[in-house]
Structure formats: C-alpha cells, structure tokens
Write a protein that holds these residues in place. Sequence first.
Motif, mmCIF file in Angstrom:
data_model
loop_
_atom_site.group_PDB
_atom_site.id
_atom_site.type_symbol
_atom_site.label_atom_id
_atom_site.label_comp_id
_atom_site.label_asym_id
_atom_site.label_seq_id
_atom_site.Cartn_x
_atom_site.Cartn_y
_atom_site.Cartn_z
ATOM 1 N N LYS A 1 -3.559 -1.713 8.396
ATOM 2 C CA LYS A 1 -4.098 -0.476 8.384
ATOM 3 C C LYS A 1 -4.839 -0.333 9.550
ATOM 4 O O LYS A 1 -5.235 0.678 10.054
ATOM 5 N N LYS A 2 -5.309 -1.431 9.855
ATOM 6 C CA LYS A 2 -6.677 -1.309 10.930
ATOM 7 C C LYS A 2 -6.611 -2.683 11.852
ATOM 8 O O LYS A 2 -6.208 -3.824 11.278
ATOM 9 N N PRO B 1 0.804 -1.267 0.017
ATOM 10 C CA PRO B 1 0.029 0.065 0.006
ATOM 11 C C PRO B 1 0.798 1.291 0.149
ATOM 12 O O PRO B 1 0.469 2.310 -0.304
ATOM 13 N N TYR C 1 -7.375 -4.232 4.934
ATOM 14 C CA TYR C 1 -6.946 -3.159 5.686
ATOM 15 C C TYR C 1 -6.333 -4.013 7.008
ATOM 16 O O TYR C 1 -5.254 -3.588 7.332
ATOM 17 N N ALA D 1 -5.426 -2.554 0.030
ATOM 18 C CA ALA D 1 -6.153 -1.963 1.073
ATOM 19 C C ALA D 1 -6.383 -0.219 0.739
ATOM 20 O O ALA D 1 -6.290 0.666 1.373
ATOM 21 N N ASN D 2 -7.374 -0.304 -0.475
ATOM 22 C CA ASN D 2 -7.834 0.883 -0.950
ATOM 23 C C ASN D 2 -6.900 2.055 -1.106
ATOM 24 O O ASN D 2 -6.980 3.221 -1.211
ATOM 25 N N TYR E 1 -2.715 -5.799 5.815
ATOM 26 C CA TYR E 1 -1.780 -4.949 5.606
ATOM 27 C C TYR E 1 -1.403 -3.977 7.026
ATOM 28 O O TYR E 1 -0.718 -2.909 6.860
#
Lengths: 300, 441
Positions: free
Chosen positions: B419-420, A157, B414, A244-245, B417
């Motif tokens: 991210k959350k 990402p 998310y 992940a967007n 990776y």
Amino acid sequence: MNFKISKLRMANTRNGLLFVSPFLIGFGIFYLYPFIASFYYSFTSYSLVGESQWIGVLNYKELFIEDDLFTTSLYNTLYYATLFVPLSLVVGLMIALLLNTNIKGKSGLRAIYFLPSIIPLAASGILWVWILNSRYGIINETLRALRLPAPRWFSDPNWSKPGYVIMSVWASGQTMIILLAGLTGVPRQLYEVAELDGANWLHKIVYITLPLLTPAILFILIISVIGSFQMFTQAYIMTDGAPANSTLFYNLYLYRVSFRYFKMGYGCAMAWILFVIVFTLAWSLFKSSARWVYYGREEG
Amino acid sequence: MRKLRKSNKIVCSLVGMLIVGLLISGYIPAASAQEKKATVTFWTPFPVPFYEPWSSWVTDTFNKLHPQIKLDTTPIPWDRLEDKLLPAIAAGNPPDVFQFARPVFQSAAMGHAQPLDELIENDPLVNPEDWYPGVWYDVTYEGHVYALPFESDSLVFFWNKDYFKKAGLDPESPPEYLSELDLYAEKLTKKNAQGDYDVLGFTPWQGRSVEFMHWGWKNGGTFYDSEAGRITAADPRNVEMLEWEVGYAKKYGAEKMGALAERAQMGGGATAVGMFCMGLSAMRVGGSFFWSQIDKYGPDIDYGMTRYVPIPKGGKNAGISEGTLIFVPVGAKGIKEYPEAVWEFMRWYSINAMPVWSLQVGDLVSRPEYADLWMFASNPKVKECTKAIELTHPWPKVAALWFYRDQLKQAVEYAIYGKKTAEQALKDVEKAVQREMERYK
C-alpha cells in the motif's frame, strides 16, 4: 373557579414531573450532560487527568487536514455501509418473501433465519473468524470444491471488508422479521384484484408488495445506516484494524484515539463528526421519504 | 392474640441481643485494629487467570510479614488497567501502588506517575545499580525516577531442529546473519499441491518482531534524535530493513503467509504462539516467555534457542526488553499519609516478590543477583534468556512511545501489502509521531 383549576393543574404538573423525575434525572446526568460536555471537550485538549485546555478548532483541523487514519477509517466505514445497507435489505426481502409463502415448517424456518441476529456479537465474531478462515473455513472449502477462486478474506486488505459485509448480512434477521410483519399487513384482496387483471408474481411484487412495504423499508434503511456506522464489536475482536488498516472502522479508530492514546478531546471531535454524518444521512432519508414512501392515504 | 404478642416480644429481644452481640464481637475489635494498621491499596494485572494464586499469595505473605500494614490487592485485566486508573486519578482516588507495563515514559510525561527520587535516595536498600541497566533506564524519565521495576523479558531466536535436519541444515547452528536467515527460510519453506504453504521458514513481522524497532537498531538505525527532539523513523538504515521485510512479502506473498497464520488463529493474539507450536513455522523471533509456551502447547517440538537473533552483516545485536513496573499514581493518599508503609510494600514487591513470580511463570529476574541462583541458573533456557537482557537496546525516550510503536506496526503492514513504499510508510510515521509529540509539550 379559575384559580382552583389552575391550582389543580399545577398540582398535576408537579406530580407528573415527580413521577417522570427518575427518567429526567437519569437522562440529564447520563445523556444530556455528556452530550453537551462532549461538544465542549471537542474544542479542547483533554487526557482525563489534569485540566482541559481550550484549543479552538485545532482538533477538527487536524482531523480533516493531517490525520490519514481519520480518512482511512471514514472510507472503510462508508465502503462497508454502502455494501451492507442495500445487500441486507435485498437479502432480507427475498427471505421474507419466501417465508411468507405457504410452505411446510414456515415458523421453524423463520426462527432459523432470525437466530443469527440474537447471537452475541462477540460470539458471532469468533465464529466468523473460523467461517472465513482462508485455508480451512467452510466458505473457502465450498468455493474450492466448486473450483472457484477462494479469497484470503482477513489476510487480504482487498477482501477483509467484504468479509465483514457477508457476516453482517448473515446476522440481519431483524430486517427479515420487520419485513415479514409488513408483508402480513398487505391486504389480500389487492392480490386477488391483480390476479383478475392478469398480473403475474413479478407484477404483484413490484406494484403491490413493494409500495406497501415502503414504510418498513424506510425504517430499516435508517436503522441499518445508523447501525453500520456503529460497527465496532466484531472489528475489535476479529481483526482490530488489520490487515494494513483495511478494517479500521470509524468507531474502532475513535476508541483507539480515546482509550489507547487518551486523546479525549480529539475523540469527542470525532464523535461529533460521526453524529453530523449519521444525522445528515438519516435526515435526508427522511426528507426523501415523501417521494417514495406510501403511507396508505390517497393524495388529492 | 396474646400468644402472638408474646412470641413477637421474644423475637424482638432475640434480634436485639443478636445485634448487640455482633457489635461487641465483631465491630469493636475490628475498629481498634484498623486504627493501628495502614492500608495500602494495590492494583495489578497479575494474576491472569492461569496463575490464580498470585494476588492472594502476595497479600497473605506481605500481611504476615508486616503485621502493622494491611495490603489490599485488586487484580485488573491487562487491557482494562488504564481505563480504570485514569478515571480514578481524575476522581482523586487512585490506588496507592499501581503495576503497569514498562517503560514508564508515557505515564511520567502524562503526569500519571509521581517521582520517587527522595524515597530512593533515603533508602539504602534500594540502589539503581542492583538492577540490569536496561531495566533501570526504563523507570526514569527526564532525570527523575518514576517507578520500581518488577519482572523482565528479552528477545530470543527459536528454531525447529527437526525441520533443520529434514532440510539438510545443521540443527545445532542457527543463522547468524540475515543472508543466512533468508537462505535457511527458503530451504525450510514447504508448499503443498495447491501451492499453499504448509510450513514457512521465517516471517520477519511475526511474534515479538512485530515490533519493528529492533530490526532498525540491528542495522545501526535510530528512531529518535534526543538532542534535536526529532523522530527519525525514516533513517535510511531503517528503510533498508523494512525493504528487507517487504522482500519476504514479495517472495512468499503477504496474503499467502497470512493465510497460513490464520490456521493457528483464535481470533486474537494467539496467532504467533500457535504457528511455531503447531509446526507451521520453522524459525521465530520470540519473547523470553515463549519457551514455556512451546513446552506447554507444542511438547513434541524439538527446538533450539539463542540470544543472538540474526543481524545484517556489519550490524549489531539489539534486542527488546519489556516487563512491568510499579508506580505511585498522582493523587494517591497513601504516600502522603503513611509513606513508610507504601514504600515498604513497593520495595518488598519489587525486590523480594519479583523472583518468586519469575520462577512461577518463567519470566526473567530483573536483578543480576538472582540470575545465578540455582533455581534460575540450573535451567539453560532461563539462563539464555536472562543473558539476552544484556543485549537489549534502550527504547527511545519518547513520551508517545506506544503511539510510535503502533504506527510502526501499521507502517510494516502498509509496506508488506504494497500500500506504501517502505520509505513512504516510515516517513508517514515520522510525521504522525512528531505531531503527536506536540501534545506533551
């Protein structure tokens, strides 16, 4: 007499309008009406089937307050634009300057650097999936051969957006062509005068070339700001928002909202926000141009 | 001058005779034939380019069997289907019958599909109990039937037997529980000198299990409380499963795993097909259609397949089943003007044409009566996949199901990776889907 003239003028106006009417009708139906209608629909809940429902500013409220993906997509697009616009300008300028010197095979080289910008977006997207392939892509193979760290472009990402920037810079041959055209318009005698005054090549670029190129640079800036906010085709084909967007660009999200979830009202609201952002940016570039763009007239 | 005039006259009279002749020979009989025939228009995503004969086969066969009806079939690519249907409904001119993805919930909730209850009640040949219960469940919404099912698929576990042998594992016994799966995955993973992967044992978020719901179900988790009308994505049992997925990302590195997947990438959805077929992954959760792809793209791979996808200890089997269905779009003219013809086609397509399609492409029949026919039962792979339909878990009856599933896919990304956290990612899904549901009220 007067009467006759006005009659003639009337006839001329009528004929003129008739002649441009194909454009006017097309413009009205395909541009003006959707433009106005989309503003109306941005205040409604509308899914194409059935009646639209007036919901006031609810779409805008949801976008700004509740929708995380809206913020994510806006951030991704701004990130991309901030890197792409200056980079493409600098690279385009460098190549244009090099190709403006007296070297052999100049026109052939110009064609080569321009070629990427006429490759269809979809084709170049697929090509770059391979070029930036983390394991077998030509870029990572080179980096590894040079014993440099090789990013995992579209699997990471943090590196996916820079991957898009590199691809877009590669395809910005248009910038180079416009700057080349600008360069040929710089009077040679200015350089000769500067040489007599003892200027070196850097002086010549900074004090002569760049100021005289500013109108072209302004044009490029506006075009590439608008262009970078319209990033869609490659993103849709190459990563579709993943990982992940991190590559969910604004237009990609707008498309998803409108044509995957059929929230047309919501999509219209997004489109209008995009319009305001791009308009403001273009307008402020234009406004600032009075201070840095040189149009060749002496200010008194 | 005179000559020219004469030849002009001849040409004129010839052209005139030609026109009159054409009118008599072509137009008049055609017009009278059209008066008798009811034209049923049908839009279908089949054939995709590989199976070109399908739409013409359907049209020709149906028209021959039903001389009083004229079937007019238009194939439309999958990703353009809705883009074409919605403007057609809005303009008041949709096709009479439309083939689309199962389940029907969203099409029903958004008012794209018409209820078919009356037609089904009056037709002794159409009985809901003739289909697999999970399949029929998917064509109903809020007490009404909105579609007839077409083919089906199911969820199956695949493993590479050669890799099992090399790793010292028994090639005939796949992992039953997640603990075994994790252990096997570790044993089957191979790294090269640079520390990159050559083979990954297992990736929980790849292939068909890019869908998160079935992992949650396997752990006893739920995704929707239908009584309270509440989305329950952040059910602790779901969180536990997402944390299990994150465990893989932490252990093997999400970026590194992605880099291996990229090797098989063609810039689209081909990734996961490629990985197993290219021998880059040793185990995989796939759709029932996957074995025919392995046979085609990885003919040298010796693989096993079972309907029992590994589950957590104390968990239950719960698979995914999808496929397609046919419905009557709102505003379709055929169902008002000649309902018998439209219904005749729908019944024929759903019941009679479906097994032909399934046999052609390796899809599953959605009616048990066909499952035991020799052409399906004689192939052990098809048999295993068909049995997997019985292990299917029903989808939550949520109008915003597509949105929900997309949100879950993003939540998994998310989380893996970093991210959350798993819990935060699922809580965000809960909030977003709950908000989306308001649109359907």
